[in-house]
Motif scaffolding. Structure first.
Motif, PDB file in Angstrom:
ATOM      1  N   TYR A   1       0.834  -1.205   0.000  1.00 10.89           N
ATOM      2  CA  TYR A   1       0.000   0.000   0.000  1.00 10.89           C
ATOM      3  C   TYR A   1       0.871   1.257   0.000  1.00 10.89           C
ATOM      4  N   ASP A   2       1.994   1.198   0.699  1.00 11.68           N
ATOM      5  CA  ASP A   2       2.935   2.329   0.671  1.00 11.68           C
ATOM      6  C   ASP A   2       3.408   2.586  -0.762  1.00 11.68           C
ATOM      7  N   LYS A   3       3.740   1.511  -1.464  1.00  8.94           N
ATOM      8  CA  LYS A   3       4.213   1.644  -2.842  1.00  8.94           C
ATOM      9  C   LYS A   3       3.106   2.212  -3.742  1.00  8.94           C
ATOM     10  N   ALA A   4       1.882   1.774  -3.504  1.00  3.88           N
ATOM     11  CA  ALA A   4       0.765   2.268  -4.317  1.00  3.88           C
ATOM     12  C   ALA A   4       0.594   3.774  -4.146  1.00  3.88           C
ATOM     13  N   LEU A   5       0.682   4.249  -2.912  1.00  2.06           N
ATOM     14  CA  LEU A   5       0.503   5.678  -2.661  1.00  2.06           C
ATOM     15  C   LEU A   5       1.719   6.483  -3.105  1.00  2.06           C
ATOM     16  N   ASP A   6       2.895   5.879  -3.036  1.00  2.00           N
ATOM     17  CA  ASP A   6       4.082   6.563  -3.562  1.00  2.00           C
ATOM     18  C   ASP A   6       3.946   6.777  -5.067  1.00  2.00           C
ATOM     19  N   TYR A   7       3.391   5.766  -5.740  1.00  2.00           N
ATOM     20  CA  TYR A   7       3.234   5.853  -7.190  1.00  2.00           C
ATOM     21  C   TYR A   7       2.091   6.790  -7.565  1.00  2.00           C
ATOM     22  N   ASN A   8       0.993   6.713  -6.808  1.00  2.00           N
ATOM     23  CA  ASN A   8      -0.174   7.537  -7.130  1.00  2.00           C
ATOM     24  C   ASN A   8      -0.871   7.979  -5.842  1.00  2.00           C
ATOM     25  N   PRO A   9      -0.489   9.129  -5.299  1.00  4.20           N
ATOM     26  CA  PRO A   9      -1.110   9.620  -4.061  1.00  4.20           C
ATOM     27  C   PRO A   9      -2.597   9.931  -4.205  1.00  4.20           C
ATOM     28  N   SER A  10      -3.085   9.993  -5.435  1.00  2.53           N
ATOM     29  CA  SER A  10      -4.499  10.311  -5.661  1.00  2.53           C
ATOM     30  C   SER A  10      -5.398   9.083  -5.626  1.00  2.53           C
ATOM     31  N   ASN A  11      -4.814   7.905  -5.442  1.00  4.31           N
ATOM     32  CA  ASN A  11      -5.625   6.688  -5.331  1.00  4.31           C
ATOM     33  C   ASN A  11      -6.107   6.592  -3.883  1.00  4.31           C
ATOM     34  N   TYR A  12      -7.148   7.365  -3.583  1.00  2.00           N
ATOM     35  CA  TYR A  12      -7.564   7.560  -2.200  1.00  2.00           C
ATOM     36  C   TYR A  12      -8.049   6.279  -1.528  1.00  2.00           C
ATOM     37  N   ALA A  13      -8.573   5.339  -2.310  1.00  4.53           N
ATOM     38  CA  ALA A  13      -9.068   4.094  -1.723  1.00  4.53           C
ATOM     39  C   ALA A  13      -7.966   3.340  -0.985  1.00  4.53           C
ATOM     40  N   VAL A  14      -6.718   3.537  -1.414  1.00  4.40           N
ATOM     41  CA  VAL A  14      -5.603   2.837  -0.777  1.00  4.40           C
ATOM     42  C   VAL A  14      -5.458   3.264   0.683  1.00  4.40           C
ATOM     43  N   TYR A  15      -5.838   4.511   0.981  1.00  5.14           N
ATOM     44  CA  TYR A  15      -5.756   4.971   2.371  1.00  5.14           C
ATOM     45  C   TYR A  15      -6.613   4.098   3.288  1.00  5.14           C
ATOM     46  N   VAL A  16      -7.794   3.733   2.811  1.00  5.65           N
ATOM     47  CA  VAL A  16      -8.680   2.890   3.615  1.00  5.65           C
ATOM     48  C   VAL A  16      -8.065   1.509   3.801  1.00  5.65           C
ATOM     49  N   ASN A  17      -7.545   0.949   2.711  1.00  8.11           N
ATOM     50  CA  ASN A  17      -6.953  -0.388   2.799  1.00  8.11           C
ATOM     51  C   ASN A  17      -5.748  -0.403   3.737  1.00  8.11           C
ATOM     52  N   ARG A  18      -4.909   0.623   3.634  1.00  7.25           N
ATOM     53  CA  ARG A  18      -3.742   0.674   4.517  1.00  7.25           C
ATOM     54  C   ARG A  18      -4.174   0.900   5.966  1.00  7.25           C
ATOM     55  N   ALA A  19      -5.224   1.685   6.155  1.00  8.68           N
ATOM     56  CA  ALA A  19      -5.739   1.895   7.509  1.00  8.68           C
ATOM     57  C   ALA A  19      -6.205   0.576   8.116  1.00  8.68           C
ATOM     58  N   ASN A  20      -6.881  -0.254   7.312  1.00  9.75           N
ATOM     59  CA  ASN A  20      -7.348  -1.550   7.813  1.00  9.75           C
ATOM     60  C   ASN A  20      -6.175  -2.421   8.259  1.00  9.75           C
ATOM     61  N   VAL A  21      -5.103  -2.393   7.473  1.00 12.48           N
ATOM     62  CA  VAL A  21      -3.907  -3.155   7.842  1.00 12.48           C
ATOM     63  C   VAL A  21      -3.320  -2.626   9.144  1.00 12.48           C
ATOM     64  N   ARG A  22      -3.283  -1.320   9.276  1.00 16.93           N
ATOM     65  CA  ARG A  22      -2.679  -0.721  10.464  1.00 16.93           C
ATOM     66  C   ARG A  22      -3.506  -0.987  11.717  1.00 16.93           C
ATOM     67  N   VAL A  23      -4.797  -1.175  11.553  1.00 16.98           N
ATOM     68  CA  VAL A  23      -5.610  -1.607  12.693  1.00 16.98           C
ATOM     69  C   VAL A  23      -5.158  -2.989  13.150  1.00 16.98           C
ATOM     70  N   GLU A  24      -4.940  -3.890  12.187  1.00 16.44           N
ATOM     71  CA  GLU A  24      -4.476  -5.238  12.524  1.00 16.44           C
ATOM     72  C   GLU A  24      -3.092  -5.205  13.172  1.00 16.44           C
ATOM     73  N   LEU A  25      -2.261  -4.264  12.745  1.00 15.95           N
ATOM     74  CA  LEU A  25      -0.913  -4.133  13.307  1.00 15.95           C
ATOM     75  C   LEU A  25      -0.911  -3.332  14.608  1.00 15.95           C
ATOM     76  N   ARG A  26      -2.086  -2.904  15.051  1.00 14.52           N
ATOM     77  CA  ARG A  26      -2.244  -2.096  16.267  1.00 14.52           C
ATOM     78  C   ARG A  26      -1.525  -0.751  16.165  1.00 14.52           C
ATOM     79  N   GLU A  27      -1.383  -0.270  14.950  1.00 15.12           N
ATOM     80  CA  GLU A  27      -0.829   1.068  14.725  1.00 15.12           C
ATOM     81  C   GLU A  27      -2.013   2.035  14.634  1.00 15.12           C
ATOM     82  N   TYR A  28      -2.667   2.240  15.776  1.00 16.50           N
ATOM     83  CA  TYR A  28      -3.967   2.896  15.771  1.00 16.50           C
ATOM     84  C   TYR A  28      -3.899   4.360  15.331  1.00 16.50           C
ATOM     85  N   GLN A  29      -2.886   5.086  15.759  1.00 18.64           N
ATOM     86  CA  GLN A  29      -2.804   6.490  15.365  1.00 18.64           C
ATOM     87  C   GLN A  29      -2.579   6.614  13.861  1.00 18.64           C
ATOM     88  N   LYS A  30      -1.738   5.743  13.305  1.00 24.46           N
ATOM     89  CA  LYS A  30      -1.522   5.760  11.854  1.00 24.46           C
ATOM     90  C   LYS A  30      -2.807   5.391  11.113  1.00 24.46           C
TER      91      LYS A  30
END
Length: 229
Positions: A108-137
């Protein structure tokens, strides 16, 4: 003979187009198992077409074969000259389902680095970060999506998630503060105990000094007793 050669020379491309068209039809009809062998054949005949990798990877996803989906999307990302973020996002999605959360976050980091306008990736990365307990991120990513996307999908659910994450962070903050207060209280108790013991040791020293001072005028006896062999 020349006419025959021209006709046969055009067959591979026509055959590939026919395979791809039929595979796309089956995919639209939600028949991924039937579309799978056609996409595989189409990929073998035209290994430089990124759309084939994209659709083939999606078929693997629908069939629950996430390992092959990741491999296919990876191959597609090396072939594609545009829209690489779509492949990175798809790989992240499959890795998430495989519970390989750290790897998914990296995609997901690579996707946003390539295209920061792909806003849906923010949601997907947020879901991963919930699983990783990176709640603030995760909060930051969900908030970014809501602020950047004009018509956010699942807005109600996302805002509910944001509320829950904020509660978790507040509870964690309160827990840490309580533990810190308890630690400082215990340290103060131990220090008071140590100070009390040290004070009593000082008193013992003073008593010993007083006893020594009281024996200064006593003379030692002249009699010496020999050691017994």
């Amino acid at each position: 003979m020349l006419l025959f050669f021209l006709l046969t020379a055009g067959l591979p491309g026509q055959e590939n187009k026919g395979l791809r068209t039929r595979a796309d039809e089956l995919l639209r009809e939600n028949r991924p198992a039937e579309a799978l062998p056609l996409y595989i054949s189409a990929k073998e005949q035209n290994p430089r077409d990124p759309d084939i990798y994209r659709n083939l990877g999606y078929v693997y996803e629908l069939l629950g074969d996430y390992e092959n989906a990741v491999k296919t999307y990876q191959q597609g990302s090396t072939v594609a000259t545009l829209d690489k973020d779509i492949f990175y996002n798809a790989m992240g999605r499959c890795l998430f389902r495989l519970e390989r959360f750290g790897e998914a976050e990296a995609q997901y980091d690579k996707a946003l680095d390539y295209n920061p306008s792909n806003y849906a990736v923010y949601v997907n990365r947020a879901n991963v970060r919930v699983e990783l307990r990176e709640y603030q991120k995760a909060i930051n990513d969900y908030s970014s999506y809501l602020s950047l996307e004009r018509s956010p999908q699942q807005e109600t659910e996302i805002r509910r998630m944001l509320g829950l994450l904020q509660e978790i962070l507040e509870e964690e903050k309160a827990r840490i503060a309580a533990e810190d207060a308890k630690r400082r209280e215990e340290e103060a108790r131990q220090k008071a105990l140590l100070d009390s013991v040290l004070s009593s040791l000082d008193d013992v020293g003073e008593e010993t000094q007083s006893l020594s001072a009281g024996t200064e005028g006593i003379e030692e006896p002249d009699v010496i007793i020999e050691l017994v062999e």
